[in-house]
Design a protein around this motif. Structure first.
Motif, PDB file in Angstrom:
ATOM      1  N   ASN A   1     -10.410 -56.549 -27.329  1.00 53.44           N
ATOM      2  CA  ASN A   1     -10.203 -55.868 -28.607  1.00 53.44           C
ATOM      3  C   ASN A   1      -8.741 -55.945 -29.039  1.00 53.44           C
ATOM      4  O   ASN A   1      -7.887 -56.443 -28.313  1.00 53.44           O
ATOM      5  N   LYS A   2      -8.497 -55.403 -30.244  1.00 54.79           N
ATOM      6  CA  LYS A   2      -7.142 -55.499 -30.813  1.00 54.79           C
ATOM      7  C   LYS A   2      -6.117 -54.780 -29.955  1.00 54.79           C
ATOM      8  O   LYS A   2      -4.977 -55.216 -29.819  1.00 54.79           O
ATOM      9  N   SER A   3      -6.506 -53.649 -29.358  1.00 52.03           N
ATOM     10  CA  SER A   3      -5.593 -52.896 -28.503  1.00 52.03           C
ATOM     11  C   SER A   3      -5.199 -53.707 -27.277  1.00 52.03           C
ATOM     12  O   SER A   3      -4.040 -53.734 -26.866  1.00 52.03           O
ATOM     13  N   ASP A   4      -6.198 -54.402 -26.688  1.00 52.70           N
ATOM     14  CA  ASP A   4      -5.921 -55.254 -25.531  1.00 52.70           C
ATOM     15  C   ASP A   4      -4.998 -56.408 -25.925  1.00 52.70           C
ATOM     16  O   ASP A   4      -4.100 -56.790 -25.164  1.00 52.70           O
ATOM     17  N   ASP A   5      -5.237 -56.977 -27.091  1.00 55.77           N
ATOM     18  CA  ASP A   5      -4.383 -58.071 -27.580  1.00 55.77           C
ATOM     19  C   ASP A   5      -2.939 -57.598 -27.700  1.00 55.77           C
ATOM     20  O   ASP A   5      -1.997 -58.301 -27.301  1.00 55.77           O
ATOM     21  N   LYS A   6      -2.779 -56.404 -28.257  1.00 50.87           N
ATOM     22  CA  LYS A   6      -1.426 -55.875 -28.451  1.00 50.87           C
ATOM     23  C   LYS A   6      -0.740 -55.642 -27.112  1.00 50.87           C
ATOM     24  O   LYS A   6       0.445 -55.971 -26.948  1.00 50.87           O
ATOM     25  N   GLU A   7      -1.468 -55.097 -26.155  1.00 50.02           N
ATOM     26  CA  GLU A   7      -0.894 -54.851 -24.834  1.00 50.02           C
ATOM     27  C   GLU A   7      -0.512 -56.169 -24.164  1.00 50.02           C
ATOM     28  O   GLU A   7       0.520 -56.265 -23.489  1.00 50.02           O
ATOM     29  N   LYS A   8      -1.356 -57.181 -24.338  1.00 53.54           N
ATOM     30  CA  LYS A   8      -1.067 -58.493 -23.766  1.00 53.54           C
ATOM     31  C   LYS A   8       0.216 -59.068 -24.376  1.00 53.54           C
ATOM     32  O   LYS A   8       1.051 -59.638 -23.677  1.00 53.54           O
ATOM     33  N   MET A   9       0.360 -58.897 -25.682  1.00 61.48           N
ATOM     34  CA  MET A   9       1.548 -59.396 -26.364  1.00 61.48           C
ATOM     35  C   MET A   9       2.790 -58.626 -25.910  1.00 61.48           C
ATOM     36  O   MET A   9       3.847 -59.222 -25.677  1.00 61.48           O
ATOM     37  N   VAL A  10       2.678 -57.322 -25.771  1.00 63.63           N
ATOM     38  CA  VAL A  10       3.809 -56.513 -25.298  1.00 63.63           C
ATOM     39  C   VAL A  10       4.248 -56.980 -23.922  1.00 63.63           C
ATOM     40  O   VAL A  10       5.450 -57.142 -23.647  1.00 63.63           O
TER      41      VAL A  10
END
Length: 246
Positions: A2-11
């Protein structure tokens, strides 16, 4: 994912290797699009992640880019030709964007468009190249000969590889414009830019008479780093023009 996981991966990606990617983004070497593509994500994910790491990162990047462009404007206003300018194209356009393999005219056009987009192009100044500086310095040398009147204009023109027609045009232009020597086909050279050019010539001649760069910088209120570029560019065009005599 999901989008939250994507953001965490990017961080996580941005924070690894001591924030190397963040620093490259802030310094201008990499764009948001390039970093996002490295992780196979959309650009907005990068912006969301960068705000989690440091909400000022994008503003810091903008300030760095503005500083680079403002330095270009300063150098234009000092009549420094493009070839002698301080301009880190990798920091402004990114290290993966082709730049130096383009012609001088294309490089100048790209920077000009950037200044126009940033609303900082100096209205009273032309963005000159060495070719223009050489033409201006030739006019300066011809002016001295024309005013002295001891050498035929046609002979002086031949000495500096100027056509007789252009030499007489310069003479007539001087008569009609209070001995001004600079003009341009599409956009007139401002009085302000001509005065800066003549100031630079004066600086160059004083330097050749053994005046110190530090003293000249104080006398004319020009930054040392710019004054050195002014002197080196005029030295180059003078050598070029003197080579015509051989």
């Amino acid at each position: 994912m999901n989008k939250s996981d994507d953001k965490e991966k990017m961080v996580h990606y941005l924070k690894k290797d001591n924030h190397l990617k963040i620093n490259e983004y802030v310094e201008g070497y990499l764009s948001a699009k390039e970093i996002a593509e490295e992780v196979n994500m959309k650009r907005h994910i990068f912006y969301n992640a960068i705000n989690m790491v440091d909400s000022d990162m994008s503003e810091k990047r903008k300030k760095n880019r503005d500083k680079i462009l403002n330095n270009v404007v300063e150098q234009i206003e000092e009549c420094i030709p493009f070839e002698y300018m301080e301009f880190n194209h990798e920091k402004y356009y990114g290290r993966n964007i082709p730049f130096t393999d383009k012609s001088v005219s294309i490089q100048k056009k790209k920077i000009t468009n950037s200044m126009i987009d940033a609303n900082c192009y100096p209205e009273e100044f032309l963005f000159i190249s060495l070719k223009t500086l050489k033409a201006w310095y030739r006019n300066y040398l011809m002016k001295k000969i024309i005013l002295e009147g001891e050498i035929p204009i046609s002979r002086a023109a031949k000495k500096y590889k100027m056509t007789p027609a252009n030499a007489y045009k310069l003479r007539d232009y001087m008569k009609e414009n209070n001995n001004r020597i600079l003009s341009a086909p599409n956009k007139p050279v401002s009085v302000k830019q001509e005065s800066v050019f003549l100031r630079n010539v004066e600086i160059y001649h004083k330097y050749n008479d053994d005046h110190k760069i530090s003293d000249l910088a104080k006398e004319y209120n020009v930054k040392n780093k710019y004054l050195k570029r002014i002197i080196e560019s005029l030295k180059f065009v003078e050598i070029e023009l003197n080579s015509f005599e051989k």
